[in-house]
Structures are given as C-alpha cells and as structure tokens.
Design an enzyme around this catalytic site. Structure first.
Site, PDB file in Angstrom:
ATOM      1  N   ASP A  19       0.850  -1.215   0.000  1.00 53.33           N
ATOM      2  CA  ASP A  19       0.000   0.000   0.000  1.00 53.33           C
ATOM      3  C   ASP A  19       0.880   1.258   0.000  1.00 53.33           C
ATOM      4  OD1 ASP A  19      -2.701   1.301   0.494  1.00 53.33           O
ATOM      5  OD2 ASP A  19      -1.531   2.057   2.187  1.00 53.33           O
ATOM      6  N   LYS A  48       1.458   4.218  -2.981  1.00 51.44           N
ATOM      7  CA  LYS A  48       1.404   5.677  -2.749  1.00 51.44           C
ATOM      8  C   LYS A  48       2.684   6.340  -3.255  1.00 51.44           C
ATOM      9  CE  LYS A  48      -1.753   5.149   1.100  1.00 51.44           C
ATOM     10  NZ  LYS A  48      -1.893   4.764   2.495  1.00 51.44           N
TER      11      LYS A  48
END
Ligand SMILES: NC(=O)C1=CN([C@@H]2O[C@H](COP(=O)(O)OP(=O)(O)OC[C@H]3O[C@@H](n4cnc5c(N)ncnc54)[C@H](OP(=O)(O)O)[C@@H]3O)[C@@H](O)[C@H]2O)C=CC1
Ligand SMILES: N[C@@H](CC=O)C(=O)O
Ligand code: NA
Length: 860
Positions: free
Chosen positions: A716, A720
């Site tokens: 995750d 980003k």
C-alpha cells in the site's frame, strides 16, 4: 350582433360623442378558451374581473375551449356534404345552454341569452344547410367561415357579461366586429386599422357607456364590414389592440401557466418563472416555442409602452411575467443587476445543417444570394445562418424534413461550380438541434458567450455551428440532437439557477463508499441551499448488487434499498444508466473499491464524458503504460479525474504537490509515513500489546486495506510512492520499488483475511524482537516511503528513528509527509494528520466531488 346579414356586420350609424372617459385609466384582461372552458371556470373569471380594483376594465374573452375547432369542423363537414354538422351544432347548443343555466340559474339575463343562442343556432343551421345542399361542395367562403367560427366568442362574451352583472358589477358586452377594423394581408394575417377602429370605438362607447366591457376576442370586421378573424393567437391580438385603443394602463393575459419560464419546464425541472421580459426578449422567446405572446401581439401595446402581464388563472398567488419596455436603460444599478443576463434558453430539434464549401466562394458577390434562392425555390425555411469572414463556407440550418429537397436544389444549381471544383462540397449534417440563449442584457455584458460555451464544454457537448446577430438578443448554437436535452440543462443551470446538478454513481459501497453515502445524505440539503450544488446519487453498485434511480436514490435508506430491492450488479447496465437515462449534464463515477478490475472501466467512462473520483490506488499505481494512457485520455476527453484519497486519505497531499509543481517549484524528495495502518501499529507498539493485537485494532478502526496484508507487505505504501513519483514525472513501475514485507513468509499465501488474522499471533515474537532492539538505542520503528525525484527512485522501508525525530512524534493513524523542494530546501513543507479511517477518507473523496462541481461552474 346587429342584424344577421350573411357576411356583413355593420356598425350602428355614427353619432356625435367621440371620446372615452378621461382620468382613471383602463385595465385590459384577456381570458383564453381554457379559462372559460366550464361553468366553474367562467365563475372564476367573473370573480377575477370583479376583484380587479381598477375603475374601468376591458375584458377580452375567447370561445369556450374546443368550440372554435368544432365550428371550423362543422363548416367543413357541411361543405363536404356530411350531415355530422347538424349533430355538432346541436352539441354546441347543449354545451352553451347547460353552461348558461348552471351559471345564471334563472332570470331575465338567462332567458335573453338562451333566446339569442337558439336564434343564432337556427341561423347557422339555415346557412350551413345552404352550404350542404349547394351545387358545389366545399362552397363555404372565407368570410362565411369567419362569420360562423366567431360565434364561440359571441356566446362566451355574453355569458361572462351576465355572470359579471350577476355579481353586481354593471358590464356591457361588445361584439368586436362593430369596432375592430382590420385589413387582411397577402400573408394570411391582418393589419389593424387603428384610426377607423378608434372612431368606431368612440361611437360604440357613446351608445354603451359602461365601466366594464366584455369584448369578444378573435373576431373583427374588414373596412367593408365583412366578418373576419385575427387568425392565430387572435384573442391575444384583440387584447393588445384593445389595450392600445383604450390607452390602457396594463394588459393581463390570463392563461393556465404561472408565466414565461426560463426554459421549458418539461425539459428543465429547475426552470423558473421570469418576473420581467422586454418586448424584444418576448419575441425571441416566442420564436423558440416558449409560452409567450406571438410577436405581433405586442406591437399595438409597445407603441404606448403598455406592459403585458402573463398570469395563471388557476394560481392567483403567482404574480406572473411582465413584458414591458426594456428595464436595461434603467439607471438604478440594483434594478439592472437584479435582471439575469440571459433570460431564457430553448432548444429546437429535428434540424439539419447544410454546409456549402469551396474556395470559389470567397469574394464572389451573389454566392449567398444564389444559395438562398435555391433554398427558397423549394420552400424550405432557414432557421439560422452562419458564415465565417473567410467566406470559404456558408452553413445554415433547415428543418430535417426539408433538407433532402434543399440538398437536391443546391446540387442542381451549383452543378457547374461543383464539377469545376469551385465548390468542394455540399455537406448535410443530419440530427441537429439548436440551443438558443435569449437576453437583451447580453449585448452589454462581456463573457456571456464564454460562459455559455464553457458550460457546454464542461458537459462534454460539441458545438457544430454558432450564430449571433449584432443585436445580441440571441446566441444560437447547433449541437447534435442527442445532446439537445443535456445542452439545455447545462446552459440553463450555469446561467440561471447557478445550480450545478451532478449525477453521481458510487461503485463500492463498503466502508469508504458507505461512509461517503452517509455524508452525502447529511450534506446534500445544505449544499443545494447554500452552495447551489445539486448532487443526485443515481446509482450504487457493489460486487453483487446494484440500485439505480432516475431522479436520485433516497440516501436515508440506501442500504435497505440495495439489500432488498437491488438488482444483480452489472457494470455495463450501471454505466448505461448513469450515462443516458437522465438529462443531468455532468456525471461523476466514484470508485470506492480496492479492485484492479473496476479501473478498466475508467476508459469507457471518460470516453462517454463521465468524470472520475476515487480513493482506489490501483489505476494510478498499475502498469505505467495504462496509467499514461489514462492520463492522456482524460485530457483528450475533457473529463476530470481526482484521486486525492489515494495518498494520505483526506489529507491534502496530492493537491499540495500539484500546487508546488504548477507554480514552478522543483521537487527534490517527498518522504514520510504514508500508511495510516503502519503508523497506528508502530505508534502503539510499546511492549504492552502484541503486534497482532494492534493489527487487529487497526483493522477494526477501518485503517487497513480490505486485506491488511496489503498494508503489512508495504504494498500500500509502495503504491502511494508510485502515485507521488508519477505525479512528479518519474516513469516508475511498482516493481521498481524495493520494499520490506512485514507479512511473515508462511502467511503470504493464506486463502483469506480471516485465516491470516488467526495465524498472525504465531509470529508476534520476531517483530517484538526488532522493536526491543530499537528501544535499546532509544529509537522507534517507522515504516517510511521516499520518492527521490533527483535520483529517479522510490523506496519503502522499515527504519529506526531517534525518539526526538518528527516521525517518532506521531499518534493514532497520523501520516506525515515532508516535501523538500527548490523553494522548501532548508525546511521541508510538512503535511501531517490522520491518514486513514472511514470518516476522513470519505470526506477527502467528498471534497474531490465538490472540487469537480466547482470546476463545472458551481460558485466557489
Ligand atoms: N480505509 C481507509 O482509510 C482508506 C481506504 N482507501 C481506499 O478506499 C477503497 C475502499 O476501501 P474500503 O471501503 O475499506 O473497502 P471495502 O472492502 O469496505 O469496500 C469495497 C467495496 O467495493 C465493492 N467491490 C469490490 N469489487 C467490486 C467490483 N468489481 N464491482 C463493484 N463493486 C466492487 C465491494 O462490494 P461487496 O461488498 O459487494 O463485495 C465493497 O462494497 C480502497 O481502494 C482503499 O484503498 C483509501 C484511503 C484510506
Ligand atoms: N490502508 C491505508 C488506507 C489509506 O490509504 C492506510 O493504512 O494508510
Ligand atoms: Na490525500
């Protein structure tokens, strides 16, 4: 009627009183057929007349509804030797008898009217019989027809007059043929003869000096005293002529709508009733089919600046639309400002564009004349014309049904020019509509057309042709007919209501999508009232079920609607519904899934002009090629794509970065703690609770991805980092990021989340040991991401920081992001705050939706 000589209604012999009473002025009212369609409605009209406080009143009245049509029909029937005229006449007799009896109940007025009615019917019967048995069928002359069809007004005027008298207001009725003199023109219209009419009016008034006069609409006499009619919209015209003859203070046209609307209310539900219109604006609006007076109707009153008000006979609380001399010359700034620049919008469908093009046209006098000569020869009506000053093409719109003939005629006329190449083509563009913006104040207001075209562009509507005369009362644009309703709505909402309607489709009503729907429910009202943004959720789709609505789902119970009434999820059907089942010009799809498949839909959505808002990281962190194609398509499709929620949830990370880039700053690094989940875990990992217990808490708090392994694996954060890196212009793939995976090796292949969560405690010891090592050096563990723009790299790693470091000071699900740039070199620009959680993430998505609304024209 004085004497029933067929075709001749002569005024009484002229006497010598020749003026109207001076002092108090007259008010003129006109009631159409529906206003006097039944006994109750005539009563209502009589009440309105009596309630008008004006000292003197003229009331122009049409025939009861449908009566004129029946009268035309029975003349035609008699002329074609059809006996049905007898039956029709009888029905008219019964209709008027019953109405008069219900209206007047009893008394001399009733008896007088019934006797007159029966007399008229007998006369008509005899005359129609003569036509019926006449030697030549279709024998009825125009004046005979006009004589017959005028009876509807004679009867309604007498009944209304009796009803007004019954209420104690003394009134006289006037057969307008005794007063109104008109000259028929070659174009099947009539020109009023004001001088003769005035003389006759004075004579009439000398014999009938009443303060309230009920006048028959529609009918008049020629100068030779032959009965005629005022043709289409005749009663409105009668009222305007009477207004002018009586030098009235005002004319009120009573009808069954509240006034003139800013757009057809059947097409634009937010259309509003206009309080004022100038005469010129009323002309323009009437051309475009608005429920306004026919232009010629306003001419007689314009001469004396008499205002005409259009009012609803069934809604007296509505003050109607006042058509009067322009208010724009007013020196009162407030008055001027209060008036909308564009008064109304209208569309005309079923048109085709004809484009005549060629180099041989430039500078050749007579080309345009030859083109329109050909069009005239086939009797086609040119609705708009546009020619660029280079003179290489002339383009005009005609009704679709006439375009074939026009094209043939042009090809014939310009055969030589086409063969010789002086004309390159005669092109037909079928399936077109006109959108017209009407407003006199447009002439003196810069930016009106820019705003109009901007509204159309933002609704993804292509403009095919444009026309604006130098009077600037009207800007006309031609669009594809499929976009007609959307164009009308987009233009109207931008100018008129300044309300931006936005159709919303939510994909993925899980934790974030569901919270967003709840926030929309609470905020939709205030947004509409205070910010003029009208958000309507027209569809919600999960992986199994979907709920669709044409006007907007009730957000108070969307969960039960989806559960109990939802149909099987089908993204294709969902897309078609959002795209095409409603007239809202702007559509946004909000992808609140974590799916990698849903982003494949972004391409068709953008191609259809639908905007996209998402907190889903998959599209922007997927393959670089797909990402670049998406960005290119977004630019080409003029759609908006907002994804602030993908980094730092609701925190303004991407908008800050974009702001720095757009203002010319050079980014050196972006680094920080990008995971709310990992931040929460390490902020709370002090030895009291185990690692797995804290992961469980983070999941329950809604910080984790649907599968917490996405967080613990560093994937995750890596996504980003990729999103930020690509925003900075780096062409990196997800595989280019080295990451430290915190998911214990044996658990990476767990079948599902539950199994993973159950087994995680078995591995608590290993990570606890790392924490203790850090603690021994007075340090803490932080999971950080770095975008090193200068080195064109991205990194994701678990690092140790001294307890005094800013990254070690976080709490809860805080993210902290430091931008080191050419301008922020000594001290980085820092954004810090909760970077995960349902409420803040949904709010970030919501704020992107509002940003979109503002880009689409909502007031900011
Ligand atoms: N939690 C947070 O703090 C943050 C989350 N995000 C992002 O928000 C997104 C949503 O997360 P979250 O709400 O927690 O996830 P949830 O699992 O709670 O919700 C996901 C939703 O997507 C639906 N869905 C899944 N696949 C499809 C599909 N193919 N078609 C239609 N619907 C589908 C699911 O439907 P069903 O239930 O029927 O399967 C469910 O309603 C993720 O992308 C996440 O990364 C971003 C920032 C912060
Ligand atoms: N799971 C994510 C949610 C936001 O993107 C996180 O923990 O940061
Ligand atoms: Na953000």
């Amino acid at each position: 009627m004085k004497g029933c000589v067929l075709g001749l209604i002569a005024p009484e012999e002229s006497k010598t009183v020749h003026s109207l009473p001076q002092g108090e002025s007259w008010s003129v009212h006109k009631f159409g057929g529906t206003c006097v369609g039944t006994c109750e409605r005539i009563q209502n009209v009589a009440d309105i007349v009596v309630a008008d406080p004006s000292q003197r009143k003229v009331v122009v009245v049409s025939a009861m509804s449908k009566v004129t049509d029946v009268l035309y029909h029975l003349v035609e029937a008699a002329g074609s030797r059809k006996e049905s005229y007898i039956e029709s006449l009888n029905l008219l007799l019964q209709k008027h008898k019953e109405t008069a009896r219900a209206l007047l109940v009893e008394g001399a007025d009733l008896e007088k009217f019934l006797a007159k009615l029966e007399d008229d019917i007998r006369n008509l019967q005899a005359m129609l019989r003569a036509i019926y048995i006449g030697p030549v069928s279709g024998h009825a002359t125009e004046s005979f027809t006009d004589f017959v069809v005028g009876h509807g007004e004679l009867w309604s005027a007498q009944m209304l007059c009796a009803a007004v008298n019954k209420r104690g207001l003394s009134a006289a009725w006037m057969d307008a043929r005794e007063v109104l003199v008109v000259t028929p023109t070659s174009t099947n219209q009539v020109d009023p003869d004001f001088a003769s009419s005035e003389t006759r009016l004075f004579d009439w008034y000398a014999r009938n000096p009443a303060d309230t006069i009920i006048v028959t609409g529609f009918i008049a006499n020629t100068p030779d005293n032959v009965p005629t009619t005022l043709k289409r919209d005749g009663s409105d015209f009668s009222a305007a002529i009477m207004g002018s003859l009586f030098r009235a203070a005002n004319v009120t046209i009573w009808t069954d709508v509240d006034g003139v609307y800013s757009a057809d209310p059947r097409k634009v539900s937010e259309a509003v009733v206009l309080s004022t219109l100038s005469y010129q604006e009323a002309w323009e609006m009437s051309y475009f089919g608005a429920n306004v007076l026919h232009p010629r109707t306003t001419l007689p009153v314009m001469k004396y600046n008499i205002p005409i008000t259009i009012r609803n006979v069934f809604n007296l609380s509505a003050s109607g639309t006042k058509i009067c001399r322009t208010t724009y010359e007013s020196t009162d700034d407030e008055f001027r400002a209060a008036d909308s620049v564009v008064k109304g919008f209208a569309t005309v469908d079923n048109l085709a564009l004809v484009n005549v093009e060629g180099t041989g046209m430039a500078g050749v006098p007579g080309t345009a004349s030859a083109i329109f000569e050909a069009v005239k020869e086939v009797g086609a009506n040119v609705v708009m014309i546009s020619q660029g000053s280079s003179e290489h093409s002339v383009c005009f719109a005609v009704p679709e049904k006439e375009v074939k003939a026009v094209s043939k005629a042009l090809e014939k006329k310009f055969k030589r020019a086409l063969d010789a190449g002086r004309l390159s083509k005669i092109e037909i563009v079928p399936n077109c509509s006109i959108l017209a913006a009407v407003g006199q104040k447009m002439a003196s207001t810069p930016g009106v057309s820019a705003t109009l075209f901007d509204a159309l562009a933002k609704a993804n509507i292509n403009v095919r042709a444009i026309a604006q005369g130098c009077s600037e009362y009207n800007i006309t644009v031609v669009v594809n007919q499929d976009n007609s309703a959307k164009a009308l709505k987009a233009a109207h909402s931008r100018f008129y209501l300044s309300r931006t309607p936005l159709a919303v489709g939510i994909v993925g009503p899980g934790l974030i999508g569901g919270t967003l729907l709840d926030q929309l429910k609470d905020q939709a009202g205030p947004l509409k009232e205070d910010f003029n943004i009208d958000l309507r959720v027209l569809g919600v789709i999960g992986s199994k079920k979907m709920a669709l609505s044409h006007s907007g789902l009730n957000l108070s119970n969307w969960r039960s609607t989806l559960k109990e009434e939802g149909e099987e999820a089908d993204l294709e059907k969902f897309t078609a519904h959002l795209c095409c089942s409603h007239p809202i010009p702007n559509i946004v799809v909000v992808d609140c899934t974590a799916s990698s498949d849903v982003p494949n839909w972004y391409y068709p959505w953008m191609r259809k002009g639908m905007h996209i808002v998402t907190p889903n990281k998959k599209a922007n962190s997927g393959s670089l090629d797909k990402y670049l194609r998406l960005k290119e398509l977004q630019r080409k499709s003029y759609t908006h794509y907002f994804y602030e929620g993908t980094v730092g949830a609701g925190l303004p990370i991407l908008s800050t970065l974009q702001g720095l880039l757009e203002t010319g700053d050079k980014i050196h690094t972006v680094e920080g703690i990008f995971s709310g989940t990992l931040s929460y875990i390490f902020n709370n990992f002090h030895g009291q609770k185990t690692f797995s217990e804290i992961v469980k808490e983070a999941k329950a708090a809604g910080y984790t991805e649907p599968d917490p392994r996405d967080d613990l694996s560093g994937m995750d954060v890596a996504r980003k980092v990729i999103i930020l890196a690509r925003e900075c212009g780096l062409k990196l793939e997800l595989d280019d990021i080295c990451l430290e995976n915190l998911v214990p090796e044996p658990l990476r292949g767990c079948e599902n989340v539950d199994e993973f969560m159950d087994k995680l405690p078995e591995y608590d010891q290993a990570i606890a040991a790392r924490r203790e090592q850090a603690e021994e050096s007075d340090e803490v563990l932080c999971y950080v991401g770095v975008v090193d723009v200068l080195a064109s790299q991205g990194r994701v790693e678990l690092r140790r920081y001294p307890k005094s470091h800013a990254f070690a000071q976080l709490s809860g699900s805080d993210n902290i992001i430091a931008f080191t740039t050419a301008r922020y070199k000594k001290q980085p620009l820092i954004v810090r705050g909760p970077g995960a959680g349902a409420e803040v993430t949904a709010a970030g998505v919501f704020s992107d939706i509002l940003r979109l609304a503002s880009y689409l024209g909502a007031p900011s």
